[in-house]
Design a protein around this motif. Structure first.
Motif: not given
Length: 663
Positions: A181-182, A187-188, A254-258, A268-272
């Motif tokens: 999460i950033f 980066l948080l 591969h990034f999935n961002v929300k 922003l939350l990113a699943s990588i």
């Protein structure tokens, strides 16, 4: 105007879950899921949880609905039972819910929560907005509700308590994907998988700028995506980019961002997911496929004799064909395409050795025994595609004693076409076809091109086969990890799964199943008791007789094991066999009461072998039976508990082994 993306923060979710008794009963679980769904969608003004079992629809829970016929059941068409993911429902769904339950909605969203062979749990949300539910709401429901439903239901059923732990946080931190999460490049939050991915510790990462971890080639693009999302502009939610690890290693991800609310602020939350190896494999396969296509195109330009090519390509797709079998087929097909050639051979290099692996006309058994060195093959380096009297060249490079053996194992030739085999980025051997010395025929340039094309196909096969072998090895490793986890959990099962797998493969061989099926039975048998991981050790190791309630818990392990295995793509094809290995021939088994040939063949085999090993092994509640006693039990229950034919074959085989041991 673009609708704002729905934010649902971890604090809001945790606060809701902490106030909800999720483990009281099933009704509370369903009500809780509806509450979560309403928090995720402002459009929803009514909702229901539906069960579809054996084609019958019923309502399990509802919110803001004035149900006309609550508790009654209705048959629905098969087309309504296939809901792969969250969707805006069609008119048929609207009509079904309105006519049967009195639910009226201008728009209807249907989201699958649980999907089994004969049972499905669906959630339907209604809205007065006739434009349907926005895409971000569909994505949010897929992301939150289905994961939470699965986690809560599994843990409720099998007794694991999550009351003292944030479920949302648990899902994120235990994810197999790296998650961060950033905000504004800072980066948080990072989970453990992200630490592993980049090689930094959490403390280091939280002091870093996120963009420093992105490769310079992709940095500006990702920064622009983030800026656009914060401003409400259009930006992709999924993409690939390269990141840099602490050691400088470049990893394609591969990034999935929300967008989410994190501690009250939009972030922003990113699943990588690291896809570096996947891309390498994909590139290799694409190159292999490109070579195949190129070879095919070349042959198509020749004449009708290349119709044999189609057959060869089809056979190349048979992954179970071993290397020598395939190369022998390549050689035979090459001779059909070049009919003037009557003999041929394929030889490979292994380090400094030069070995023949296939031949037509020549004596392959004699050729295999000749200890040739790689340096002797330098005369066949491919500079001359068509070689006249190749043995004259070989005679200059091969020692006299070995050349004599080579001459004795081969027929004299007039001309030879040689094409190199490129199996690992370098020359690894040769494909050769020969015209007999007494023939009036000669090779053409088209003949040479045809042989070269077949050589390229053989090379491509090796790359594809190597990938297939790696996949099989990964599958076997996954299987053994699960088995070892079970053995660590229940000490009485140590060695049991391996013995059942051994017995099962032997019985499968006796009744005439093919090698591929036998290999699959080994995987099924080795995993048959994996569901016991969810059964209490107090029950598994109890020395006294089990109570009816405890036996019911034990009986759950086949279906639990099947559900667990079905979730993994690597092993999903064995799940149904695991589910039915405690069914009985007379229909009095569990979990589904299948009878006779309704029970899968592999499950019937496993039932006999599992029972035999259990009877001849010590358990907490009894000592082992003798082999004679165990075999009598199997004979006694043939046609009742066991397939009578398989039981007879098993008893005969064990007795045969015993006779050999006594002799």
């Amino acid at each position: 105007m673009k609708e704002e993306e729905k934010h649902f923060s971890d604090e809001e979710l945790n606060d809701f879950l902490s106030k909800t008794n999720l483990f009281e009963d099933e009704n509370t679980l369903f009500s809780s899921i509806l509450e979560i769904a309403f928090k995720l969608s402002e459009e929803a003004n009514c909702g229901v949880i539906l069960q579809v079992k054996d084609g019958i629809l019923s309502v399990k829970s509802s919110k803001n609905c004035h149900l006309k016929k609550k508790g009654e059941f209705f048959a629905i068409s098969p087309s309504l039972q296939v809901i792969p993911h969250c969707v805006n429902a069609n008119d048929e769904w609207k009509k079904t819910l309105q006519e049967n339950f009195g639910i009226k909605a201008d728009s209807l969203l249907v989201c699958p929560l649980l999907s089994k062979e004969n049972e499905k749990i669906l959630m339907a949300l209604g809205s007065t907005n006739d434009k349907g539910f926005p895409k971000d709401v569909l994505n949010s429901l897929n992301l939150y509700v289905r994961i939470l439903f699965s986690a809560l239901k599994i843990n409720m059923e099998h007794g694991a308590s999550l009351k003292k732990e944030s479920i949302y946080k648990s899902v994120v931190e235990r994810s197999h994907d790296a998650i961060i999460i950033f905000d504004n490049g800072r980066l948080l939050f990072v989970n453990e998988e992200f630490e592993k991915l980049v090689g930094y510790q959490k403390e280091e990462l939280l002091k870093m700028v996120a963009w420093d971890l992105v490769h310079p080639d992709d940095r500006e693009r990702l920064m622009k995506y983030a800026q656009n999302r914060r401003k409400g502009k259009k930006a992709p939610t999924e993409y690939t980019a390269k990141i840099l690890s602490k050691t400088g290693e470049i990893k394609l991800c591969h990034f999935n961002v929300k967008m989410i609310n994190f501690h009250g602020k939009p972030s922003l939350l990113a699943s990588i997911r690291d896809i570096t190896e996947e891309e390498k494999t994909k590139n290799k396969l694409e190159m292999a496929n490109s070579e195949i296509k190129k070879a095919y195109d070349e042959l198509e330009k020749l004449n009708l004799r290349f119709q044999n090519m189609t057959s060869l390509l089809a056979k190349m797709g048979i992954s179970r064909m071993n290397e020598e079998e395939f190369l022998q087929q390549v050689l035979k097909s090459a001779l059909q395409v070049v009919p003037v050639a009557k003999y041929g051979s394929i030889s490979l290099f292994e380090n400094d050795k030069w070995k023949f692996v296939a031949a037509v006309g020549h004596d392959i058994e004699k050729l295999k025994k000749i200890p040739l060195k790689r340096e002797y093959a330098m005369t066949r380096d491919g500079r001359d595609t068509i070689i006249h009297n190749i043995m004259d060249k070989d005679k200059r490079a091969i020692p006299p004693d070995l050349f004599k053996k080579l001459a004795d194992a081969t027929f004299p030739t007039k001309e030879t076409i040689i094409a190199p085999l490129d199996l690992s980025g370098k020359e690894d051997g040769f494909l050769s076809v020969d015209i007999p010395i007494d023939s009036d025929e000669s090779f053409s340039e088209e003949d040479a091109k045809a042989v070269e094309s077949f050589s390229k196909i053989a090379s491509a096969f090796y790359i594809l086969r190597k990938y297939s072998t790696a996949q099989e090895e990964m599958k076997e490793k996954t299987t053994m990890v699960l088995v070892k986890a079970l053995e660590k959990y229940d000490l009485y099962t140590q060695g049991h799964s391996e013995r059942v797998a051994w017995y099962s493969t032997k019985l499968a061989e006796i009744i005439g199943l093919d090698n591929n099926r036998i290999k699959k039975i080994w995987q099924e048998a080795i995993l048959h008791d994996i569901g016991k991981l969810f059964v209490s050790l107090n029950i598994l190791n109890k020395e006294e007789k089990l109570t009816p309630e405890e036996f019911e818990e034990i009986k759950k392990h086949p279906s639990i094991g099947a559900d667990l295995i079905e979730e993994g793509a690597q092993l999903s094809d064995v799940a149904h066999v695991i589910r039915h290995h405690h069914e009985r021939w007379d229909g009095n088994g569990y979990p589904d009461g299948l009878a006779g040939e309704e029970i899968p063949v592999d499950s019937r085999i496993m039932a006999i072998c599992d029972s035999y090993d259990a009877m001849t092994s010590n358990r907490a509640y009894r000592r082992a039976k003798s082999k004679e006693e165990a075999l009598k039990e199997i004979e006694k229950n043939a046609g009742k508990q066991f397939d009578p034919k398989f039981a007879k074959e098993f008893v005969r085989w064990i007795n045969k082994i015993e006779e050999k041991l006594k002799a």
